[in-house]
Write a protein that holds these residues in place. Structure first.
Motif, PDB file in Angstrom:
ATOM      1  N   ILE A 135      -7.661   5.119   2.869  1.00  0.00           N
ATOM      2  CA  ILE A 135      -6.463   4.284   3.014  1.00  0.00           C
ATOM      3  C   ILE A 135      -5.503   4.556   1.860  1.00  0.00           C
ATOM      4  CG2 ILE A 135      -7.626   2.394   4.225  1.00  0.00           C
ATOM      5  CD1 ILE A 135      -7.585   0.893   1.486  1.00  0.00           C
ATOM      6  N   PRO A 158      -3.860   0.458   5.384  1.00  0.00           N
ATOM      7  CA  PRO A 158      -5.077  -0.346   5.288  1.00  0.00           C
ATOM      8  C   PRO A 158      -5.259  -1.241   6.507  1.00  0.00           C
ATOM      9  CG  PRO A 158      -3.713  -0.544   3.309  1.00  0.00           C
ATOM     10  CD  PRO A 158      -2.874   0.110   4.347  1.00  0.00           C
ATOM     11  N   LEU A 186     -14.531   2.697   4.149  1.00  0.00           N
ATOM     12  CA  LEU A 186     -13.937   1.797   3.168  1.00  0.00           C
ATOM     13  C   LEU A 186     -14.870   0.656   2.791  1.00  0.00           C
ATOM     14  CD1 LEU A 186     -11.557   0.646   1.533  1.00  0.00           C
ATOM     15  CD2 LEU A 186     -10.703  -0.389   3.658  1.00  0.00           C
ATOM     16  N   ALA A 199       0.845  -1.198   0.000  1.00  0.00           N
ATOM     17  CA  ALA A 199       0.000   0.000   0.000  1.00  0.00           C
ATOM     18  C   ALA A 199       0.875   1.241   0.000  1.00  0.00           C
ATOM     19  CB  ALA A 199      -0.919  -0.002   1.215  1.00  0.00           C
ATOM     20  N   GLY A 242     -10.118   0.362  -2.930  1.00  0.00           N
ATOM     21  CA  GLY A 242     -10.254   1.202  -1.747  1.00  0.00           C
ATOM     22  C   GLY A 242     -10.669   2.620  -2.076  1.00  0.00           C
ATOM     23  N   ASN A 243     -10.523   3.502  -1.099  1.00  0.00           N
ATOM     24  CA  ASN A 243     -10.875   4.911  -1.289  1.00  0.00           C
ATOM     25  C   ASN A 243      -9.874   5.791  -0.533  1.00  0.00           C
ATOM     26  OD1 ASN A 243     -11.595   4.573   1.376  1.00  0.00           O
ATOM     27  ND2 ASN A 243     -13.764   5.022   1.087  1.00  0.00           N
ATOM     28  N   ARG A 272      -5.404   6.322  -8.471  1.00  0.00           N
ATOM     29  CA  ARG A 272      -6.659   5.675  -8.092  1.00  0.00           C
ATOM     30  C   ARG A 272      -7.839   6.597  -8.331  1.00  0.00           C
ATOM     31  NH1 ARG A 272      -6.918   3.692  -2.055  1.00  0.00           N
ATOM     32  NH2 ARG A 272      -6.610   5.933  -1.704  1.00  0.00           N
ATOM     33  N   SER A 318     -17.668   1.855   0.581  1.00  0.00           N
ATOM     34  CA  SER A 318     -17.170   2.157  -0.760  1.00  0.00           C
ATOM     35  C   SER A 318     -16.993   0.876  -1.580  1.00  0.00           C
ATOM     36  CB  SER A 318     -15.836   2.900  -0.664  1.00  0.00           C
ATOM     37  OG  SER A 318     -15.292   3.141  -1.943  1.00  0.00           O
ATOM     38  N   MET A 319     -16.406  -0.146  -0.969  1.00  0.00           N
ATOM     39  CA  MET A 319     -16.245  -1.423  -1.666  1.00  0.00           C
ATOM     40  C   MET A 319     -17.593  -2.026  -2.037  1.00  0.00           C
ATOM     41  SD  MET A 319     -13.106  -3.125   0.536  1.00  0.00           S
ATOM     42  CE  MET A 319     -13.039  -4.590  -0.504  1.00  0.00           C
ATOM     43  N   ASP A 366     -15.462   8.176  -1.865  1.00  0.00           N
ATOM     44  CA  ASP A 366     -14.454   8.683  -0.935  1.00  0.00           C
ATOM     45  C   ASP A 366     -15.077   9.346   0.292  1.00  0.00           C
ATOM     46  OD1 ASP A 366     -12.230   7.893  -2.437  1.00  0.00           O
ATOM     47  OD2 ASP A 366     -12.405   9.648  -3.741  1.00  0.00           O
ATOM     48  N   TYR A 379      -8.630  -5.884   5.096  1.00  0.00           N
ATOM     49  CA  TYR A 379      -8.547  -5.419   3.716  1.00  0.00           C
ATOM     50  C   TYR A 379      -7.302  -6.000   3.039  1.00  0.00           C
ATOM     51  CZ  TYR A 379      -8.000  -2.188  -0.215  1.00  0.00           C
ATOM     52  OH  TYR A 379      -7.835  -1.652  -1.461  1.00  0.00           O
TER      53      TYR A 379
END
Length: 483
Positions: free
Chosen positions: A147, A284, A99, A8, A143-144, A16, A102-103, A95, A288
């Motif tokens: 993270i 993260p 998280l 990460a 992700g957003n 992203r 968002s997923m 965002d 995740y």
């Protein structure tokens, strides 16, 4: 240093962001196409109705939300929900939530579109459907802004664009000889499925330039993709070359969102650090990280069959190896047509055809028809009926399932079907007879364009469908009969 620091990084936050916003835009186009076209194509009264398809195809071959329930109203709800969720993600909603939420938003988008593709039958049998789904599945795990960006997922995106480009390059080299002798673009701009407004001009470029175009395409698809896995700035240059090549294809024809998805996939390989300073994003959570590692193992495992296909002398184009379209094989234009044929559908209000019968022509939105009409730019919007008409002109086999139902609906002046067309020559009452004829189309020369104002010249080849009328059986069902 925590155990997950290696996969990460905050440095990729802009990569992203750009990727997610652009992908959400393509999802929006895809759901709009579904919402605005489905009733005539796969609706309850469509040419290939979803309920009939679900009855004959087992769930394991076509998993879909519509296994639980299907109605046109429910399909429209799913399509418009997908469009609304896409808009929300474009606006940055992904965002603004935790998280996990968002997923979930990205997962819902993917599942809704998977449900549509898996009941779309012939109308959804294009490689860019699987490409959008595979890309969308990876996006679930990006992700957003809560993270740092997962590096493994970004590398999986590079692996995907590599397969798209390298697969397309191999299918050309292994396929038509004109790719090897650099002459395919002598024909392609004229015979491609749906030309754009600049395709006529591209066709008339000097032939030496066409040969340069083909050679450059081979380099971009067979050499450049390997550079995506090299350090910066080489990877950025490779991504830039892919984007430029795809933009060239965008302005030279209409290929739905195929080129645009490829562009979006290439963007994360660009080093965006000179354009904005990366913020320090949190690491993260453990759960995740486990999901990302599991995704990577899954994709690598499912990549075995696509890689075998790439290495095979009998390489297949645009094939899914699983009903979820998780890892697929791609390719386009392994064969280039030398002659363009078009089906022209006509109707008349005369019940008995004779030598002096006046036949009026149906006009499609995108495919060539009126020789004086310059093609329009529709991509990334996908005109599904227009594309299938191109295949039908190549061989009636491609139209066996849906062409008869299309004629029935024209004879009924079916409102949903007519919405797919540019012009209905019978606005007040249905025609008495409909026929279809096959023409050879070619681009006019500069001299012909100046003297006639026509972009195309067409010559009758043969009858495709004889004059046909609509009669009804004793139980009230429509039945076509030749006039």
């Amino acid at each position: 240093m925590e155990w997950f620091d290696w996969f990460a990084s905050s440095d990729y936050w802009l990569s992203r962001l750009i990727f997610q916003r652009a992908l959400a835009g393509l999802y929006l186009v895809a759901f709009l196409c579904a919402a605005l076209q489905f009733r005539a194509l796969i609706g309850e009264r469509g040419m290939l109705p979803v309920p009939a398809y679900l009855r004959r195809v087992p769930a394991r071959r076509a998993p879909s939300l519509f296994r639980l329930h299907y109605s046109d109203r429910f399909f429209a709800l799913c399509a418009w929900t997908g469009a609304a969720l896409s808009l929300a993600l474009i606006a940055g909603a992904g965002d603004a939530v935790p998280l996990a939420v968002s997923m979930l938003m990205w997962a819902v988008l993917w599942f809704l579109y998977l449900s549509i593709v898996n009941v779309g039958q012939t109308w959804y049998g294009f490689g860019w459907e699987s490409l959008l789904l595979e890309t969308g599945f990876l996006a679930i795990f990006l992700g957003n802004d809560s993270i740092a960006a997962p590096v493994l997922v970004l590398w999986l995106l590079r692996w995907l664009v590599f397969r798209v480009e390298f697969g397309a390059g191999l299918i050309k080299i292994r396929g038509d000889a004109c790719w090897r002798d650099l002459t395919c673009l002598y024909y392609h701009h004229e015979t491609q499925p749906m030309p754009g407004p600049l395709s006529w001009f591209f066709h008339h470029l000097p032939r030496p330039l066409h040969r340069v175009e083909v050679a450059a395409n081979h380099v971009t698809q067979l050499v450049v993709p390997f550079l995506l896995f090299t350090p910066q700035p080489v990877a950025s240059v490779a991504a830039g070359l892919i984007v430029l090549t795809q933009l060239w294809l965008v302005v030279s024809g209409n290929f739905a969102w195929l080129n645009w998805v490829t562009i979006v996939l290439a963007l994360p390989a660009v080093d965006w650090s000179p354009f904005a300073e990366a913020p320090a994003l949190p690491e993260p959570p453990l759960w995740y990280g486990i999901l990302v590692i599991a995704l990577t193992v899954l994709v690598l495992g499912l990549s075995v069959r696509p890689v075998r296909n790439l290495l095979s002398r009998h390489q297949a184009m645009n094939r899914s190896f699983d009903p979820l379209h998780l890892v697929n094989t791609y390719g386009a234009f392994g064969t280039v047509g030398r002659v363009r044929h078009e089906i022209v559908i006509e109707g008349t209000d005369e019940t008995v055809p004779h030598a002096g019968t006046v036949w009026r022509e149906y006009e499609f939105k995108g495919k060539p028809g009126d020789v004086r009409r310059l093609p329009r730019q529709f991509a990334p919007y996908h005109l599904r009926l227009d594309w299938l008409m191109w295949f039908a002109a190549i061989s009636p086999v491609y139209a066996a399932e849906w062409f008869g139902p299309l004629i029935e609906r024209l004879l009924e002046n079916d409102r949903d079907t007519l919405r797919l067309l540019r012009r209905n020559p019978f606005p007040d009452a249905p025609p008495a007879l409909v026929r279809a004829r096959l023409y050879r189309y070619r681009y006019t020369t500069w001299r012909e364009l100046r003297s006639t104002g026509a972009w195309w010249h067409r010559t009758l080849v043969r009858e495709f469908l004889p004059p046909t009328r609509l009669e009804y059986t004793a139980d009230g069902h429509p039945d076509r009969h030749r006039g």
